[in-house]
Design a protein around this motif. Structure first.
Motif, PDB file in Angstrom:
ATOM      1  N   SER A   1     -10.660  11.919  -1.623  1.00 33.46           N
ATOM      2  CA  SER A   1      -9.636  12.896  -1.183  1.00 33.46           C
ATOM      3  C   SER A   1      -9.769  14.308  -1.757  1.00 33.46           C
ATOM      4  CB  SER A   1      -8.224  12.368  -1.475  1.00 33.46           C
ATOM      5  OG  SER A   1      -8.017  11.138  -0.858  1.00 33.46           O
ATOM      6  N   GLU A   2     -10.894  14.610  -2.393  1.00 32.99           N
ATOM      7  CA  GLU A   2     -11.041  15.935  -2.996  1.00 32.99           C
ATOM      8  C   GLU A   2     -10.787  17.047  -1.974  1.00 32.99           C
ATOM      9  OE1 GLU A   2     -14.830  16.090  -5.121  1.00 32.99           O
ATOM     10  OE2 GLU A   2     -14.448  18.229  -5.481  1.00 32.99           O
ATOM     11  N   GLY A   3     -11.425  16.906  -0.820  1.00 30.35           N
ATOM     12  CA  GLY A   3     -11.300  17.929   0.220  1.00 30.35           C
ATOM     13  C   GLY A   3      -9.879  18.067   0.734  1.00 30.35           C
ATOM     14  N   ASP A   4      -9.170  16.941   0.872  1.00 29.83           N
ATOM     15  CA  ASP A   4      -7.793  16.979   1.370  1.00 29.83           C
ATOM     16  C   ASP A   4      -6.899  17.800   0.444  1.00 29.83           C
ATOM     17  OD1 ASP A   4      -8.261  15.393   3.617  1.00 29.83           O
ATOM     18  OD2 ASP A   4      -8.011  13.532   2.481  1.00 29.83           O
ATOM     19  N   PHE A   5      -7.079  17.609  -0.856  1.00 27.82           N
ATOM     20  CA  PHE A   5      -6.265  18.368  -1.810  1.00 27.82           C
ATOM     21  C   PHE A   5      -6.624  19.858  -1.770  1.00 27.82           C
ATOM     22  CE2 PHE A   5      -5.732  14.135  -3.881  1.00 27.82           C
ATOM     23  CZ  PHE A   5      -4.350  14.125  -3.975  1.00 27.82           C
TER      24      PHE A   5
ATOM     25  N   PHE B   1       0.849  -1.198   0.000  1.00 25.88           N
ATOM     26  CA  PHE B   1       0.000   0.000   0.000  1.00 25.88           C
ATOM     27  C   PHE B   1       0.880   1.242   0.000  1.00 25.88           C
ATOM     28  CE2 PHE B   1      -2.282  -3.384   2.160  1.00 25.88           C
ATOM     29  CZ  PHE B   1      -3.488  -3.399   1.459  1.00 25.88           C
ATOM     30  N   SER B   2       0.558   2.185  -0.876  1.00 23.89           N
ATOM     31  CA  SER B   2       1.286   3.451  -0.907  1.00 23.89           C
ATOM     32  C   SER B   2       1.101   4.180   0.410  1.00 23.89           C
ATOM     33  CB  SER B   2       0.715   4.362  -1.994  1.00 23.89           C
ATOM     34  OG  SER B   2       0.933   3.811  -3.249  1.00 23.89           O
ATOM     35  N   VAL B   3       2.125   4.913   0.806  1.00 20.30           N
ATOM     36  CA  VAL B   3       1.970   5.799   1.962  1.00 20.30           C
ATOM     37  C   VAL B   3       1.098   6.968   1.515  1.00 20.30           C
ATOM     38  CG1 VAL B   3       3.153   7.263   3.629  1.00 20.30           C
ATOM     39  CG2 VAL B   3       4.207   5.110   2.894  1.00 20.30           C
ATOM     40  N   HIS B   4      -0.001   7.179   2.223  1.00 16.75           N
ATOM     41  CA  HIS B   4      -0.985   8.193   1.847  1.00 16.75           C
ATOM     42  C   HIS B   4      -0.669   9.524   2.519  1.00 16.75           C
ATOM     43  CE1 HIS B   4      -4.754   9.968   0.741  1.00 16.75           C
ATOM     44  NE2 HIS B   4      -5.282   9.907   1.938  1.00 16.75           N
ATOM     45  N   ARG B   5      -0.150   9.426   3.723  1.00 18.87           N
ATOM     46  CA  ARG B   5       0.088  10.632   4.495  1.00 18.87           C
ATOM     47  C   ARG B   5       1.015  10.304   5.663  1.00 18.87           C
ATOM     48  NH1 ARG B   5      -5.211  14.109   5.801  1.00 18.87           N
ATOM     49  NH2 ARG B   5      -4.434  15.897   4.652  1.00 18.87           N
TER      50      ARG B   5
ATOM     51  N   LEU C   1       4.910  26.826  -5.998  1.00 19.72           N
ATOM     52  CA  LEU C   1       4.459  26.052  -7.162  1.00 19.72           C
ATOM     53  C   LEU C   1       2.947  25.859  -7.119  1.00 19.72           C
ATOM     54  CD1 LEU C   1       7.170  23.261  -7.395  1.00 19.72           C
ATOM     55  CD2 LEU C   1       6.914  25.275  -8.840  1.00 19.72           C
ATOM     56  N   SER C   2       2.321  25.961  -8.306  1.00 18.10           N
ATOM     57  CA  SER C   2       0.882  25.727  -8.327  1.00 18.10           C
ATOM     58  C   SER C   2       0.617  24.270  -8.706  1.00 18.10           C
ATOM     59  CB  SER C   2       0.210  26.677  -9.311  1.00 18.10           C
ATOM     60  OG  SER C   2       0.297  26.173 -10.613  1.00 18.10           O
ATOM     61  N   ILE C   3      -0.267  23.661  -7.958  1.00 18.35           N
ATOM     62  CA  ILE C   3      -0.576  22.248  -8.185  1.00 18.35           C
ATOM     63  C   ILE C   3      -2.028  22.116  -8.596  1.00 18.35           C
ATOM     64  CG2 ILE C   3      -0.640  19.931  -7.174  1.00 18.35           C
ATOM     65  CD1 ILE C   3       1.338  20.890  -5.043  1.00 18.35           C
ATOM     66  N   LEU C   4      -2.239  21.467  -9.738  1.00 20.13           N
ATOM     67  CA  LEU C   4      -3.596  21.140 -10.168  1.00 20.13           C
ATOM     68  C   LEU C   4      -3.768  19.633 -10.027  1.00 20.13           C
ATOM     69  CD1 LEU C   4      -6.316  21.765 -11.586  1.00 20.13           C
ATOM     70  CD2 LEU C   4      -5.116  21.467 -13.774  1.00 20.13           C
ATOM     71  N   VAL C   5      -4.848  19.228  -9.373  1.00 22.69           N
ATOM     72  CA  VAL C   5      -5.099  17.806  -9.165  1.00 22.69           C
ATOM     73  C   VAL C   5      -6.328  17.390  -9.963  1.00 22.69           C
ATOM     74  CG1 VAL C   5      -5.433  15.988  -7.443  1.00 22.69           C
ATOM     75  CG2 VAL C   5      -4.219  18.082  -6.814  1.00 22.69           C
TER      76      VAL C   5
ATOM     77  N   PHE D   1       0.246  12.522  -0.476  1.00 19.59           N
ATOM     78  CA  PHE D   1       1.545  12.648   0.195  1.00 19.59           C
ATOM     79  C   PHE D   1       2.483  13.502  -0.673  1.00 19.59           C
ATOM     80  CE2 PHE D   1       5.294   9.901   2.014  1.00 19.59           C
ATOM     81  CZ  PHE D   1       5.717  10.979   2.789  1.00 19.59           C
ATOM     82  N   LEU D   2       2.420  13.275  -1.983  1.00 18.38           N
ATOM     83  CA  LEU D   2       3.261  14.059  -2.898  1.00 18.38           C
ATOM     84  C   LEU D   2       2.870  15.539  -2.848  1.00 18.38           C
ATOM     85  CD1 LEU D   2       5.385  14.168  -5.210  1.00 18.38           C
ATOM     86  CD2 LEU D   2       3.501  13.756  -6.807  1.00 18.38           C
ATOM     87  N   ALA D   3       1.568  15.810  -2.918  1.00 13.45           N
ATOM     88  CA  ALA D   3       1.108  17.204  -2.908  1.00 13.45           C
ATOM     89  C   ALA D   3       1.523  17.896  -1.610  1.00 13.45           C
ATOM     90  CB  ALA D   3      -0.417  17.243  -3.071  1.00 13.45           C
ATOM     91  N   GLU D   4       1.420  17.183  -0.496  1.00 14.03           N
ATOM     92  CA  GLU D   4       1.828  17.778   0.788  1.00 14.03           C
ATOM     93  C   GLU D   4       3.317  18.103   0.787  1.00 14.03           C
ATOM     94  OE1 GLU D   4       0.541  15.109   3.914  1.00 14.03           O
ATOM     95  OE2 GLU D   4      -1.383  16.141   4.094  1.00 14.03           O
ATOM     96  N   SER D   5       4.112  17.167   0.269  1.00 14.47           N
ATOM     97  CA  SER D   5       5.565  17.385   0.259  1.00 14.47           C
ATOM     98  C   SER D   5       5.952  18.542  -0.642  1.00 14.47           C
ATOM     99  CB  SER D   5       6.289  16.118  -0.216  1.00 14.47           C
ATOM    100  OG  SER D   5       5.972  15.058   0.633  1.00 14.47           O
TER     101      SER D   5
END
Lengths: 266, 314
Positions: free
Chosen positions: A151-155, A54-58, A135-139, A123-127
């Protein structure tokens, strides 16, 4: 890389058959990089015999989170675990996403998630937002329907722009998230500043790989594969990659994140 | 360390084909890479021995994926001997072991007898402890259709020719995909092998019923894990009745209890294979568990229980 008995802090259903589990694993939390995974022994008895990745999520202090969907026997057993129980976990494993360096010309980042592919991308977006807040991040998040969007709200809370795609059109763009990506690409002159990170089903990644080739932007994809050892020893999880003719790379050790351009999609 | 002066710790050390092992627990070829993959997790110096992943003369890419699938208490694999080849092994993998105090047994495989001989000669001067002839990989194509270990004459020929080519301790890994494994083991003994490792995997398959296709790209693969343990045990028992050279028992060992079954059936040593994937510390836990069993049952020396099976008189 360590193997530890980690205490389960919480195992919560966040949607139909989708769960978020928090574990106390300070050593793994300290070492983990976005895109890396943990290899979980869901039961001391067998079957199931092998661990499940399992990927690390957070990562939050002492706590790491994974996000998973019940797919078969292993995840079904996992879903019944309760807070306070212990889980034998091995990690962090694999090669994660390569973050753009501070000196790179990258200014636009697009993350493309399909289904539970949001797991590693949060996890990537947080890092990224910690290391390079300018940097601007679009998900772009894709799912079959509105209920399965994760995870919409988390992003959004991280300050990312979020667009969604559902296959049945119950929310956002109607269609595949890969189609949505093509619509969201910046004008051609700006593409040298763009990088895309994607995680999701292999068909989706294959399409995104194609788009990255066509529009010539760098793209890293995180592959999902069934694993045995998880540490690069058994060579059971290989994918075909470019070489003098071709070569095989281990998803667990050389990946799970690869440059889309180095893989041979079949 | 404080210990009661009278109670001597049990002796787990054995001698296997001229090799001194701290304990009888090894890790099996193909399941432990070249040691380095597990070095962060397992104290390699505690292992009885490491059998490295099989090496061939030339590098091999291995088989097309999918290569592996889990089955009921087992794993089917069809890796196809992917490896870096003997030259890269010597230059890139072997130096890693210099820091460790653990016997290294190198597994070799060829498509012809000449290739086995050439591999043995190439390794003769290297800092390794012994050789294991892999005559039993089910996942590669042989000129002669059968794998070496399925043909008594071919087994005899390759073992005796390698025997003449090397002074290293020589083990032979046998296939369970035969009618009479004891007769093949006997051939190895007669040809000068110092020990036999048994067993390699059983040929098996799994099918995806939705699209009616085999799950493994190569259609069939080798089955390992707890699913095969009772059969492996029976084979060790049969071979022990037939040969005098030491046996390394392999097949689905997950616990010290499993390992002890093999030892009682006649194995002088055991090797952990698929168990490494499930728990990287399986080998260490097996060593500790054997020691506990010996203390509990007042067994001073592990050698005293090798082949100590008490069968009812018929």
């Amino acid at each position: 890389m360590v193997q530890v008995d980690a205490k389960i802090l919480e195992n919560r259903e966040i949607g139909s058959q989708r769960y978020k589990m928090a574990l106390s694993a300070p050593q793994i939390g300290r070492q983990a990089k976005p895109g890396q995974f943990i290899h979980v022994r869901v039961s001391k008895s067998f079957p199931p015999l092998l661990r499940r990745p399992f990927s690390v999520h957070r990562v939050q202090g002492q706590k790491i989170e994974i996000l998973y969907k019940v797919m078969g026997k292993g995840t079904e057993i996992l879903s019944r675990k309760k807070g306070g129980e212990y889980l034998d976990i091995l990690g962090p494993l694999g090669k994660g996403y390569q973050l753009p360096s501070a000196t790179s010309k990258i200014s636009d980042i697009i993350l493309v998630a399909g289904g539970t592919g949001v797991a590693s991308l949060l996890f990537l977006a947080e890092s990224i937002s910690v290391a390079n807040p300018e940097l601007s991040i679009l998900v772009l998040i894709g799912a079959k329907n509105r209920e399965e969007l994760l995870s919409e709200g988390d992003f959004r809370r991280l300050g990312c722009g979020v667009e969604v795609a559902t296959e049945n059109g119950t929310k956002g763009y109607k269609g595949l998230v890969s189609e949505l990506l093509e619509k969201c690409l910046p004008l051609s002159g700006d593409k040298p500043k763009l990088i895309v990170f994607a995680c999701g089903p292999s068909e989706m990644l294959k399409m995104i790989g194609k788009i990255s080739r066509k529009h010539r932007f760098p793209c890293q994809v995180s592959l999902e594969e069934r694993l045995a050892c998880g540490v690069g020893a058994c060579l059971g999880c290989v994918v075909k990659a470019k070489g003098s003719t071709y070569t095989y790379k281990r998803v667990c050790k050389d990946g799970p994140v690869f440059d889309a351009g180095e893989l041979i999609w079949e | 360390m404080m210990r009661k002066a009278k109670e001597k710790p049990p002796n787990l050390a054995i001698e296997l084909a001229g090799i001194s092992l701290k304990n009888p627990v090894m890790v099996a070829s193909g399941t432990f890479g070249y040691g380095e993959e597990y070095a962060q997790l397992v104290d390699l110096n505690r292992l009885g021995a490491i059998v490295a992943k099989t090496i061939t003369l030339k590098p091999r890419l291995g088989n097309e994926p999918p290569r592996m699938v889990e089955t009921a208490s087992g794993v089917l694999n069809s890796i196809g001997l992917q490896n870096v080849g003997i030259d890269a092994f010597i230059n890139e993998k072997l130096p890693f072991f210099r820091e460790y105090d653990v016997p290294l047994i190198v597994s070799i495989a060829g498509e012809t007898t000449d290739e086995y001989v050439q591999l043995a000669k190439t390794l003769q001067g290297e800092k390794i402890t012994g050789l294991e002839l892999n005559l039993s990989c089910p996942n590669i194509k042989y000129d002669r259709k059968l794998m070496f270990a399925q043909d008594a004459q071919a087994t005899h020929q390759v073992v005796s020719r390698v025997r003449k080519a090397t002074s290293l301790p020589l083990m032979v890994k046998l296939s369970p995909n035969v009618t009479d494994i004891a007769s093949i083991a006997k051939m190895c003994e007669e040809a000068g092998a110092d020990g036999v490792s048994l067993i390699n995997t059983f040929t098996g398959m799994a099918i995806d019923i939705e699209n009616r296709k085999p799950i493994l790209h190569q259609i069939t693969g080798g089955l390992s894990g707890p699913a095969i343990k009772p059969i492996a045990l029976r084979m060790v028992y049969e071979v022990h009745k037939t040969v005098k050279i030491p046996i390394i028992g392999i097949g689905g060992i997950m616990t010290a209890g499993d390992a002890l079954e093999f030892i009682i059936a006649g194995a002088k040593a055991v090797a952990i294979g698929t168990g490494n994937f499930v728990d990287s510390l399986t080998s260490i836990k097996v060593i500790d568990g054997i020691r506990e069993y010996m203390v509990k049952n007042k067994i001073k020396d592990i050698k005293s229980i090798v082949g100590s099976l008490k069968c009812p008189k018929s």
